[in-house]
Design an enzyme around this catalytic site. Structure first.
Site, PDB file in Angstrom:
ATOM      1  N   SER A   1      -0.143   4.245   0.237  1.00 47.22           N
ATOM      2  CA  SER A   1      -0.050   5.363   1.450  1.00 47.22           C
ATOM      3  C   SER A   1      -0.011   5.001   2.407  1.00 47.22           C
ATOM      4  O   SER A   1       0.624   5.605   3.933  1.00 47.22           O
ATOM      5  CB  SER A   1      -1.984   5.761   1.105  1.00 47.22           C
ATOM      6  OG  SER A   1      -2.337   4.415   1.557  1.00 47.22           O
TER       7      SER A   1
ATOM      8  N   SER B   1       1.023  -1.165   0.020  1.00 46.67           N
ATOM      9  CA  SER B   1       0.107  -0.223  -0.035  1.00 46.67           C
ATOM     10  C   SER B   1       0.656   1.073   0.186  1.00 46.67           C
ATOM     11  O   SER B   1       1.785   1.808   0.784  1.00 46.67           O
ATOM     12  CB  SER B   1      -0.889  -0.446   1.481  1.00 46.67           C
ATOM     13  OG  SER B   1      -1.521   1.779   1.562  1.00 46.67           O
TER      14      SER B   1
END
Length: 344
Positions: free
Chosen positions: A93, A91
């Protein structure tokens, strides 16, 4: 206090997307690699994810990360990503949140104006360049693992929508990608609930009708998200586009989404719309932006791939200890269908 479990948590967000970072209280997690540790957490220690992310302590839009020592000789630290329905391999973020927390809390030393880190994610090594000033991380630029296309311009049958043209792309998670305009969306915040409902239909239909298997790690999950793509335009020599990623169980990513942006780069390159070295400014449904560049080209099994670099910023919003009282009736939390779409 009679807490039976205490976690040290740093609240953080990257361009609007929550990414809690658990820096203590988890204990030992067996496994040689972060992917091994991910599998162990999923099978044997899933109570941590439920405690942190499910109600009443969490919410459907929350994510979390567990910071762990890495066994890889090149890695400064490792981390495992926890989301509300899965343990993704990668991921963007969340990586921005982890890097920011590691440096701003002093877990790893910060060097100004630039600190370079190598972090081990379940997807593999992620090289991170952090711009730093006055003790603050002002930008995190991560070089993701290669992204590639499984299927381009395929049609799937979706209940209530008919035949829909989609692309299936891996960027650290596997996406059903669709032009928003094809389904009448402008990717406006007022459309968020409708985007989520349609996005879930698209994802489930694609997973049933189009086979995917990661060529290097078959244990990486198949299609789990949908990405609505806005029109592509050029501004000041850079490509610009809006997007909305629908994350399971059915909510909009508040950031432009790092793995979704990686997938978009792979798709744009495969369609001849973006070259190595070019930059895409990827905008979220909330208006926040990531700067995304094709850093290089690669191969993943039989697939042509791009090496994505994604840059954004994260901010710490709080530090606290989360505890579990042994008499609390919600030891592993709960979900309610008003926001989660399903109940647990």
């Amino acid at each position: 206090m009679r807490f039976k479990k205490v976690l040290s948590v740093v609240d953080c967000h990257a361009e609007g997307e929550s990414g809690k970072v658990i820096v203590g209280g988890v204990g030992q997690v067996p496994g040689k690699t972060m992917f091994d540790k991910k599998l162990h957490l999923e099978a044997q220690m899933d109570d941590i994810r439920k405690m942190v992310l499910f109600e009443p302590r969490g919410a459907v839009w929350h994510n979390a990360n567990i910071v762990l020592p890495s066994n890889h000789p090149d890695a400064d630290m490792g981390y495992v990503i926890l989301e509300t329905t899965e343990y993704p391999a990668m991921s963007g973020s969340n990586t921005m949140c982890v890097a920011t927390v590691l440096l701003e809390t002093g877990i790893l030393p910060m060097q100004e104006p630039v600190t370079n880190l190598t972090l081990e994610s379940p997807a593999g090594l992620i090289r991170v360049r952090c711009e730093c000033s006055d003790g603050k991380v002002t930008s995190v630029r991560l070089v993701n693992q290669p992204a590639f296309c499984y299927h381009i311009d395929r049609y799937i049958e979706v209940a209530g929508l008919g035949s829909v043209r989609v692309d299936i792309v891996y960027g650290g998670m596997t996406y059903t990608m669709v032009d928003a305009a094809d389904l009448g969306f402008a990717i406006d915040p007022s459309e968020a609930r409708d985007l989520c409902e349609v996005g879930q239909k698209l994802k489930f239909a694609a997973a049933e009708q189009l086979a995917v298997e990661h060529p290097e790690n078959p244990a990486i999950p198949g299609i789990t998200n949908t990405e609505f793509m806005g029109p592509l335009r050029r501004e000041n020599g850079q490509l610009v586009s809006r997007n909305c990623v629908v994350v399971s169980p059915g909510r909009c990513d508040r950031s432009p989404c790092g793995t979704g942006s990686s997938a978009r780069l792979a798709l744009l390159h495969a369609k001849g719309l973006m070259k190595e070295g070019e930059t895409l400014i990827h905008e979220s449904i909330t208006g926040s932006r990531f700067t995304c560049t094709i850093d290089g080209l690669a191969k993943v099994g039989r697939y042509d791939a791009v090496v994505p670099a994604i840059a954004g910023q994260a901010w710490i919003t709080g530090l606290y200890q989360m505890g579990m009282d042994p008499t609390d009736p919600y030891q592993q939390g709960f979900t309610v269908a008003d926001t989660w779409m399903t109940t647990v």
